[in-house]
Design a protein around this motif. Structure first.
Motif, PDB file in Angstrom:
ATOM      1  N   ASN A 342       0.202  -1.438  -0.046  1.00 48.43           N
ATOM      2  CA  ASN A 342      -0.389  -0.137   0.159  1.00 48.43           C
ATOM      3  C   ASN A 342       1.046   1.290  -0.225  1.00 48.43           C
ATOM      4  OD1 ASN A 342      -1.878   2.295   0.397  1.00 48.43           O
ATOM      5  ND2 ASN A 342      -2.838   1.422   1.967  1.00 48.43           N
ATOM      6  N   TYR A 343       1.327   1.727  -1.410  1.00 51.47           N
ATOM      7  CA  TYR A 343       1.881   3.161  -1.360  1.00 51.47           C
ATOM      8  C   TYR A 343       1.849   4.222  -0.790  1.00 51.47           C
ATOM      9  CZ  TYR A 343       4.079  -0.627  -4.254  1.00 51.47           C
ATOM     10  OH  TYR A 343       4.113  -1.848  -5.070  1.00 51.47           O
ATOM     11  N   ASN A 344       0.274   3.651  -0.338  1.00 55.61           N
ATOM     12  CA  ASN A 344      -0.266   5.683   0.458  1.00 55.61           C
ATOM     13  C   ASN A 344       0.115   5.306   1.479  1.00 55.61           C
ATOM     14  OD1 ASN A 344      -1.306   6.422  -1.855  1.00 55.61           O
ATOM     15  ND2 ASN A 344      -3.242   4.815  -1.787  1.00 55.61           N
ATOM     16  N   ASN A 345       0.274   4.895   2.262  1.00 51.41           N
ATOM     17  CA  ASN A 345       0.782   4.487   3.303  1.00 51.41           C
ATOM     18  C   ASN A 345       2.251   4.652   3.972  1.00 51.41           C
ATOM     19  OD1 ASN A 345      -1.519   4.493   4.531  1.00 51.41           O
ATOM     20  ND2 ASN A 345      -1.706   2.425   4.446  1.00 51.41           N
ATOM     21  N   ALA A 346       2.979   4.785   2.658  1.00 49.06           N
ATOM     22  CA  ALA A 346       5.264   4.689   2.942  1.00 49.06           C
ATOM     23  C   ALA A 346       4.884   5.706   3.537  1.00 49.06           C
ATOM     24  CB  ALA A 346       5.284   4.540   1.338  1.00 49.06           C
ATOM     25  N   THR A 347       6.295   5.842   3.965  1.00 51.25           N
ATOM     26  CA  THR A 347       7.537   6.195   5.016  1.00 51.25           C
ATOM     27  C   THR A 347       7.996   6.798   4.021  1.00 51.25           C
ATOM     28  OG1 THR A 347       7.771   5.254   7.143  1.00 51.25           O
ATOM     29  CG2 THR A 347       9.304   6.677   6.384  1.00 51.25           C
ATOM     30  N   LEU A 348       7.651   8.320   3.830  1.00 53.12           N
ATOM     31  CA  LEU A 348       8.854   9.708   3.259  1.00 53.12           C
ATOM     32  C   LEU A 348       9.754   9.843   3.690  1.00 53.12           C
ATOM     33  CD1 LEU A 348       5.393  11.069   1.853  1.00 53.12           C
ATOM     34  CD2 LEU A 348       6.229   8.998   0.680  1.00 53.12           C
ATOM     35  N   TRP A 349      11.038   9.993   2.516  1.00 52.41           N
ATOM     36  CA  TRP A 349      11.998  10.773   3.376  1.00 52.41           C
ATOM     37  C   TRP A 349      13.102  11.307   2.602  1.00 52.41           C
ATOM     38  CZ3 TRP A 349      16.666  10.047   0.521  1.00 52.41           C
ATOM     39  CH2 TRP A 349      17.628  10.796   1.601  1.00 52.41           C
ATOM     40  N   SER A 350      13.300  12.641   2.656  1.00 51.38           N
ATOM     41  CA  SER A 350      14.386  13.573   2.423  1.00 51.38           C
ATOM     42  C   SER A 350      15.304  13.558   2.536  1.00 51.38           C
ATOM     43  CB  SER A 350      12.989  14.703   2.039  1.00 51.38           C
ATOM     44  OG  SER A 350      13.154  15.547   3.237  1.00 51.38           O
ATOM     45  N   GLY A 351      16.429  13.773   1.696  1.00 59.24           N
ATOM     46  CA  GLY A 351      17.537  14.344   1.897  1.00 59.24           C
ATOM     47  C   GLY A 351      18.448  14.721   1.124  1.00 59.24           C
ATOM     48  N   LEU A 352      19.214  15.523   1.710  1.00 61.08           N
ATOM     49  CA  LEU A 352      20.537  16.618   0.644  1.00 61.08           C
ATOM     50  C   LEU A 352      21.651  16.120   0.501  1.00 61.08           C
ATOM     51  CD1 LEU A 352      20.065  20.208   2.001  1.00 61.08           C
ATOM     52  CD2 LEU A 352      19.839  19.621   0.147  1.00 61.08           C
ATOM     53  N   ARG A 353      21.737  16.143  -0.685  1.00 62.53           N
ATOM     54  CA  ARG A 353      23.049  15.719  -1.093  1.00 62.53           C
ATOM     55  C   ARG A 353      23.949  16.660  -1.993  1.00 62.53           C
ATOM     56  NH1 ARG A 353      20.148  10.496  -3.833  1.00 62.53           N
ATOM     57  NH2 ARG A 353      18.764  11.310  -6.179  1.00 62.53           N
ATOM     58  N   THR A 354      24.823  16.065  -2.530  1.00 64.86           N
ATOM     59  CA  THR A 354      25.714  16.887  -3.599  1.00 64.86           C
ATOM     60  C   THR A 354      25.148  15.801  -5.330  1.00 64.86           C
ATOM     61  OG1 THR A 354      28.029  16.178  -2.991  1.00 64.86           O
ATOM     62  CG2 THR A 354      27.329  18.069  -2.031  1.00 64.86           C
ATOM     63  N   MET A 355      25.673  17.556  -6.234  1.00 58.13           N
ATOM     64  CA  MET A 355      25.794  16.485  -7.256  1.00 58.13           C
ATOM     65  C   MET A 355      26.752  17.343  -8.407  1.00 58.13           C
ATOM     66  SD  MET A 355      22.476  15.532  -9.429  1.00 58.13           S
ATOM     67  CE  MET A 355      23.219  15.103 -10.273  1.00 58.13           C
ATOM     68  N   LEU A 356      27.563  16.379  -9.238  1.00 56.56           N
ATOM     69  CA  LEU A 356      28.777  17.642  -9.215  1.00 56.56           C
ATOM     70  C   LEU A 356      28.283  17.511 -11.160  1.00 56.56           C
ATOM     71  CD1 LEU A 356      31.835  15.767  -7.164  1.00 56.56           C
ATOM     72  CD2 LEU A 356      31.590  18.122  -7.699  1.00 56.56           C
ATOM     73  N   PRO A 357      29.105  18.274 -11.543  1.00 56.51           N
ATOM     74  CA  PRO A 357      28.761  17.969 -12.896  1.00 56.51           C
ATOM     75  C   PRO A 357      29.003  17.173 -14.013  1.00 56.51           C
ATOM     76  CG  PRO A 357      29.694  20.381 -12.912  1.00 56.51           C
ATOM     77  CD  PRO A 357      29.924  19.159 -11.423  1.00 56.51           C
ATOM     78  N   ASP A 358      30.078  17.200 -13.925  1.00 53.93           N
ATOM     79  CA  ASP A 358      30.906  15.493 -14.424  1.00 53.93           C
ATOM     80  C   ASP A 358      29.879  13.846 -13.994  1.00 53.93           C
ATOM     81  OD1 ASP A 358      31.873  15.305 -12.257  1.00 53.93           O
ATOM     82  OD2 ASP A 358      34.175  15.276 -13.663  1.00 53.93           O
ATOM     83  N   GLY A 359      29.407  14.326 -12.974  1.00 56.10           N
ATOM     84  CA  GLY A 359      29.140  12.508 -11.991  1.00 56.10           C
ATOM     85  C   GLY A 359      29.917  11.838 -11.653  1.00 56.10           C
ATOM     86  N   VAL A 360      31.244  12.421 -11.129  1.00 58.81           N
ATOM     87  CA  VAL A 360      32.387  11.683 -10.683  1.00 58.81           C
ATOM     88  C   VAL A 360      32.874  12.098  -9.224  1.00 58.81           C
ATOM     89  CG1 VAL A 360      34.273  11.003 -11.283  1.00 58.81           C
ATOM     90  CG2 VAL A 360      32.722  11.579 -13.077  1.00 58.81           C
ATOM     91  N   PRO A 361      32.833  11.215  -8.502  1.00 55.52           N
ATOM     92  CA  PRO A 361      33.515  11.220  -6.730  1.00 55.52           C
ATOM     93  C   PRO A 361      35.105  12.524  -6.670  1.00 55.52           C
ATOM     94  CG  PRO A 361      33.592   9.431  -7.145  1.00 55.52           C
ATOM     95  CD  PRO A 361      32.493   9.850  -8.604  1.00 55.52           C
TER      96      PRO A 361
END
Length: 414
Positions: A342-361
């Motif tokens: 039952n996806y309407n009862n899901a536990t929701l989460w949000s989290g900040l992260r970083t993205m680099l333009p080239d996608g490489v660590p």
């Protein structure tokens, strides 16, 4: 050496573990009350070097723009955007060139495959169980999605990365619960890619690191760092102490701490979202992990739960999960496994992260002596975390890393 690690995500805990295993006296400083409480907590759980590819790839700008105006989209683009985002986007678009994509994909896979090997060694050595599964499917709804994936397919073949191109029937044999009513043109199978509960793994590794002598300081924030003679000073809430070396693995806080040292990184803060819910019908649930290529959203099985993770929101200013993101997560889940939960009862989460333009660590030394940085790109954080942590430990210890670091250090940004 006395080494301070700033940041208690999966990368920070991994770095602290390897430093302690190398014989250093290690303290990890984390602003939350435990490890893996931010970006490492609710992520997709993928450890997928074969699948992982930069978001900056040929055709991606047009694909994202076309989906911007839909009810369900892999990205939330708000009408009111700051100039820094547009500057970052211009740099990102230059990385969507075919040759740049090839370079970045090769770099990402170099650290990704190494990291997966390091993870496997740890798992076997300590007999770790963190709800892991093996094997991953990338699902293509339509022929256009398959066409846009051709640069990726070419590289996979060139590098002899283990993968299989499947038709819809073959994909449904691997995941029998896939909804027959949802269009499926083709799929990519990555038999060696993995998924697991990242937060659970980080907590288990924390316990192991503590047994090696790592001290964990929770509820502490580092305001700034500076060089004092041959040591590095950390200033925290009016107090300070020194260490022989400092490793920055603080995720979203890394760019700010680096700015204080005169180091600029083109890192964009991006909110990511996930929904986790209990399985109500195990016959209708996924067996492992899958990615919906159209919506760049992942469905992962964690024991008796399923997690749907995706949607990038570069304009987020609140920890709340916006309705637009919830719609996308629900759509992907109900399209492929409508009766699993039952996806309407899901536990929701949000989290900040970083993205680099080239996608490489980014990993390695900074211009400030004895200050090191590890910053995983948000889209593939756990995929590269263990390898990055081992490399940082090697560099601090004066050892040569196991892989070539060309294109993985700060030097690629000048």
């Amino acid at each position: 050496m006395q080494v301070a690690v700033i940041g208690g995500g999966v990368l920070g805990v991994s770095t602290a573990y390897f430093l302690a295993a190398a014989g250093h006296e290690v303290a990890l400083i984390e602003r939350r009350s435990n490890v893996a409480e931010e970006a490492s907590f609710g992520n997709s759980g993928l450890v997928a070097p074969a699948l992982s590819a930069p978001w900056a790839m040929p055709g991606m700008p047009g694909k994202l723009f076309a989906q911007w105006f839909r009810q369900e989209s892999p990205i939330v683009l708000r009408r009111r955007l700051d100039p820094a985002l547009w500057r970052w986007a211009r740099r990102w678009m230059t990385e969507c060139d075919a040759e740049r994509f090839r370079i970045n994909k090769l770099r990402l896979q170099r650290i990704g495959f190494y990291s997966r090997d390091v993870l496997e060694q740890l798992r076997l050595h300590y007999n770790m169980d963190y709800e892991q599964t093996v094997g991953h499917l990338q699902l293509f709804r339509g022929a256009r999605d398959v066409l846009l994936a051709q640069p990726l397919l070419t590289l996979l073949a060139e590098m002899e990365v283990p993968h299989n191109v499947l038709d819809a029937d073959a994909a449904r044999l691997l995941e029998p619960a896939l909804c027959a009513a949802t269009p499926l043109t083709a799929a990519l199978q990555f038999p060696q890619d993995e998924a697991g509960n990242c937060a659970l793994f980080a907590k288990q590794l924390k316990t192991i690191a503590q047994s090696l002598g790592v001290t964990f300081l929770f509820g502490k924030s580092v305001d700034r760092i500076e060089r004092i003679d041959n040591r590095v000073a950390l200033h925290m809430e009016g107090n300070s102490f020194t260490a022989d070396a400092v490793v920055l693995t603080a995720g979203i806080e890394n760019p700010t701490l680096l700015n204080e040292l005169g180091v600029r990184l083109p890192a964009l803060p991006v909110q990511g979202y996930s929904a986790t819910c209990s399985i109500r019908d195990f016959d209708e649930a996924p067996l492992a992990s899958l990615t919906d290529d159209t919506y760049k959203t992942t469905i992962t099985r964690f024991g008796n739960r399923v997690r749907i993770a995706g949607v990038l929101d570069p304009g987020a200013r609140s920890p709340e999960v916006p309705e637009a993101a919830q719609r996308t997560l629900r759509k992907v889940a109900t399209d492929w496994f409508p009766n699993a939960s039952n996806y309407n009862n899901a536990t929701l989460w949000s989290g900040l992260r970083t993205m680099l333009p080239d996608g490489v660590p980014v990993m390695g030394a900074t211009p400030v002596r004895n200050v090191y940085v590890g910053l995983d790109d948000g889209a593939s954080g756990w995929t590269t975390a263990l390898g990055t942590g081992k490399i940082l430990s090697d560099l601090v210890s004066g050892r040569t890393p196991d892989i070539d670091l060309d294109g993985l250090t700060l030097s690629r940004f000048g």
